[in-house]
Write a protein that holds these residues in place. Structure first.
Motif, PDB file in Angstrom:
ATOM      1  N   LEU A   1      12.889-135.342 -10.058  1.00 32.83           N
ATOM      2  CA  LEU A   1      12.241-135.980  -8.918  1.00 32.83           C
ATOM      3  C   LEU A   1      10.985-136.753  -9.326  1.00 32.83           C
ATOM      4  O   LEU A   1      10.741-137.859  -8.839  1.00 32.83           O
ATOM      5  N   LEU A   2      10.189-136.169 -10.219  1.00 28.42           N
ATOM      6  CA  LEU A   2       9.003-136.889 -10.695  1.00 28.42           C
ATOM      7  C   LEU A   2       9.401-138.148 -11.453  1.00 28.42           C
ATOM      8  O   LEU A   2       8.765-139.203 -11.319  1.00 28.42           O
ATOM      9  N   THR A   3      10.439-138.041 -12.260  1.00 26.77           N
ATOM     10  CA  THR A   3      10.898-139.200 -13.025  1.00 26.77           C
ATOM     11  C   THR A   3      11.442-140.276 -12.093  1.00 26.77           C
ATOM     12  O   THR A   3      11.220-141.474 -12.313  1.00 26.77           O
TER      13      THR A   3
ATOM     14  N   HIS B   1      25.649-145.361  -4.200  1.00 28.07           N
ATOM     15  CA  HIS B   1      24.884-146.473  -4.781  1.00 28.07           C
ATOM     16  C   HIS B   1      25.656-147.779  -4.638  1.00 28.07           C
ATOM     17  O   HIS B   1      25.082-148.820  -4.259  1.00 28.07           O
ATOM     18  N   ARG B   2      26.944-147.752  -4.890  1.00 26.42           N
ATOM     19  CA  ARG B   2      27.758-148.966  -4.770  1.00 26.42           C
ATOM     20  C   ARG B   2      27.849-149.440  -3.328  1.00 26.42           C
ATOM     21  O   ARG B   2      27.808-150.656  -3.066  1.00 26.42           O
ATOM     22  N   TYR B   3      27.987-148.520  -2.382  1.00 33.43           N
ATOM     23  CA  TYR B   3      28.055-148.906  -0.977  1.00 33.43           C
ATOM     24  C   TYR B   3      26.785-149.647  -0.553  1.00 33.43           C
ATOM     25  O   TYR B   3      26.847-150.697   0.085  1.00 33.43           O
ATOM     26  N   PHE B   4      25.636-149.069  -0.883  1.00 32.38           N
ATOM     27  CA  PHE B   4      24.369-149.688  -0.510  1.00 32.38           C
ATOM     28  C   PHE B   4      24.191-151.036  -1.213  1.00 32.38           C
ATOM     29  O   PHE B   4      23.696-152.006  -0.617  1.00 32.38           O
TER      30      PHE B   4
ATOM     31  N   SER C   1      20.507-138.650 -12.931  1.00 36.01           N
ATOM     32  CA  SER C   1      21.394-137.500 -12.688  1.00 36.01           C
ATOM     33  C   SER C   1      22.672-137.585 -13.521  1.00 36.01           C
ATOM     34  O   SER C   1      23.604-136.803 -13.315  1.00 36.01           O
ATOM     35  N   ASN C   2      22.700-138.537 -14.459  1.00 37.29           N
ATOM     36  CA  ASN C   2      23.842-138.709 -15.365  1.00 37.29           C
ATOM     37  C   ASN C   2      25.148-138.929 -14.609  1.00 37.29           C
ATOM     38  O   ASN C   2      26.209-138.421 -14.990  1.00 37.29           O
ATOM     39  N   ALA C   3      25.062-139.713 -13.521  1.00 33.69           N
ATOM     40  CA  ALA C   3      26.236-139.971 -12.696  1.00 33.69           C
ATOM     41  C   ALA C   3      26.794-141.372 -12.896  1.00 33.69           C
ATOM     42  O   ALA C   3      27.651-141.813 -12.131  1.00 33.69           O
ATOM     43  N   GLY C   4      26.325-142.056 -13.926  1.00 32.34           N
ATOM     44  CA  GLY C   4      26.745-143.431 -14.139  1.00 32.34           C
ATOM     45  C   GLY C   4      28.233-143.591 -14.358  1.00 32.34           C
ATOM     46  O   GLY C   4      28.804-144.640 -14.049  1.00 32.34           O
TER      47      GLY C   4
ATOM     48  N   VAL D   1      17.533-149.889  -5.609  1.00 32.77           N
ATOM     49  CA  VAL D   1      16.873-149.644  -6.900  1.00 32.77           C
ATOM     50  C   VAL D   1      16.628-148.146  -7.090  1.00 32.77           C
ATOM     51  O   VAL D   1      16.841-147.602  -8.189  1.00 32.77           O
ATOM     52  N   SER D   2      16.199-147.472  -6.034  1.00 34.64           N
ATOM     53  CA  SER D   2      15.954-146.029  -6.111  1.00 34.64           C
ATOM     54  C   SER D   2      17.251-145.258  -6.356  1.00 34.64           C
ATOM     55  O   SER D   2      17.283-144.326  -7.176  1.00 34.64           O
ATOM     56  N   LEU D   3      18.307-145.662  -5.660  1.00 36.77           N
ATOM     57  CA  LEU D   3      19.601-145.000  -5.865  1.00 36.77           C
ATOM     58  C   LEU D   3      20.131-145.259  -7.273  1.00 36.77           C
ATOM     59  O   LEU D   3      20.737-144.376  -7.893  1.00 36.77           O
ATOM     60  N   GLY D   4      19.892-146.465  -7.787  1.00 37.01           N
ATOM     61  CA  GLY D   4      20.307-146.760  -9.159  1.00 37.01           C
ATOM     62  C   GLY D   4      19.579-145.890 -10.157  1.00 37.01           C
ATOM     63  O   GLY D   4      20.177-145.381 -11.112  1.00 37.01           O
ATOM     64  N   ALA D   5      18.276-145.702  -9.933  1.00 39.76           N
ATOM     65  CA  ALA D   5      17.501-144.824 -10.810  1.00 39.76           C
ATOM     66  C   ALA D   5      18.004-143.393 -10.722  1.00 39.76           C
ATOM     67  O   ALA D   5      18.148-142.706 -11.744  1.00 39.76           O
ATOM     68  N   TYR D   6      18.288-142.936  -9.509  1.00 42.36           N
ATOM     69  CA  TYR D   6      18.788-141.569  -9.340  1.00 42.36           C
ATOM     70  C   TYR D   6      20.157-141.397 -10.005  1.00 42.36           C
ATOM     71  O   TYR D   6      20.441-140.353 -10.606  1.00 42.36           O
TER      72      TYR D   6
END
Length: 338
Positions: free
Chosen positions: A307-309, A77-80, A29-32, A20-25
């Motif tokens: 980071l705060l977000t 994110h996909r690996y995890f 970070s606009n890496a979708g 969930v944290s990696l998905g948020a990051y």
């Protein structure tokens, strides 16, 4: 076996929080769209960087430009997420095996719960694919976020059930405490969904200023229903400024509703309940809620630092989990060993 099963569930809970944290990051970070295909990255299992790999990318994705940093964020994110899916498959297999043999502890492993988790993981995988193939369509992005939160919550609930020292009590006999808590949980879920809608439409920076938006005159309820549809690419958002401002401000309004609801329910339950464990759970909910409110204010004050977000997203998950735990404890009066 049961001890190993509980350890596997706990590992899955921790991994789900990481996912969930990696998905948020990834979103923040606009890496979708760091990898424009699925499940690989430009047709590879890792991010392409060799000359021959980049040649294949140029042939198959002529309009794309490989950005290694964003691509690795997406692939990690996909690996995890894939590993989490594997753990949930194993949990389901173990529960199935115990269900269909004649061991005395067969009923101790929640089979239906595991099957629901497995079904949700499969759906979440499809949402992950559609997130990429539909170029970050906001409805899909929000659904993917809610799916992650749901899987995390169900894993924690599964852990609580396996740690319980008693079967759930008849909560209808407890003066409505459970229903009050689930009502507050429902209000919180709406708030999380609104937060996901803000993120999916890149609406966070469009409402600056505290406690209301600096351009609040642009707010309108009608604008909220301006839906993001009919576009080929939704990266960085497609809605007009006033719509994104309205979406963000609605999220703030419901945050106030959510906070007041949870505080009111917490106060009522704290005065009603005698169990120290339940009272401790109520205190934890309030502590996480106060932290989340402070984070929200700090994010706006410091103009939405990444980071705060990210921490705000993680704390939303923690608030949800503390509410899930409180609801569970209200159905299990003899407590759980946690």
């Amino acid at each position: 076996m049961k001890k190993a099963y509980k350890s596997l569930i706990l590992a899955s809970c921790l991994l789900a929080l990481v996912v969930v944290s990696l998905g948020a990051y990834t979103r923040l970070s606009n890496a979708g769209l760091g990898c424009p295909d699925w499940p690989g990255c430009y047709g590879f299992l890792t991010v392409p960087n060799e000359t021959h790999e980049l040649s294949v990318v140029e042939q198959n994705f002529p309009d794309a430009q490989v950005e290694p940093a964003k691509a690795w964020i997406e692939m990690i994110h996909r690996y995890f997420a894939s590993f989490l899916g594997l753990l949930i498959v194993i949990l389901c297999i173990i529960a199935s095996k115990h269900r269909f043999n004649k061991q005395s502890d067969t009923q101790s492993l929640p089979f239906k719960h595991s099957v629901i988790l497995l079904a949700l993981v499969l759906l979440q995988g499809m949402l992950g694919m559609w997130t990429v193939t539909l170029n970050l369509q906001p409805f899909v992005v929000m659904g993917h976020l809610l799916g992650g939160f749901t899987i995390l919550s169900l894993l924690v609930l599964l852990y609580l059930r396996t740690k319980a020292r008693s079967t759930p009590a008849n909560f209808a006999m407890h003066n409505g405490s459970f229903f009050m808590a689930t009502f507050a949980l429902g209000v919180l879920v709406i708030q999380i969904a609104l937060g996901g809608w803000v993120a999916a439409n890149y609406a966070a920076p469009h409402c600056s200023g505290l406690p209301i938006c600096s351009n609040i005159e642009l707010f309108s309820i009608e604008s909220v229903f301006h839906l993001p549809i009919g576009q080929s690419n939704y990266e960085f958002g497609v809605l007009p400024f006033e719509t994104r401002l309205s979406i963000h401000f609605l999220h703030r309004i419901w945050a106030l509703v959510t906070a007041l609801t949870i505080f009111w329910v917490s106060w009522k339950l704290y005065n009603k309940e005698q169990s120290e464990q339940i009272r401790g759970a109520i205190k934890l909910v309030c502590l996480v809620l106060v932290t989340q409110l402070l984070l929200g204010a700090l994010i706006v004050h410091f103009q939405f630092p990444l980071l705060l977000t990210l921490f705000h997203n993680i704390m939303a998950a923690m608030l949800l989990l503390t509410m899930v735990r409180l609801c569970f404890l209200l159905t299990n009066r003899q407590g759980v060993a946690i």
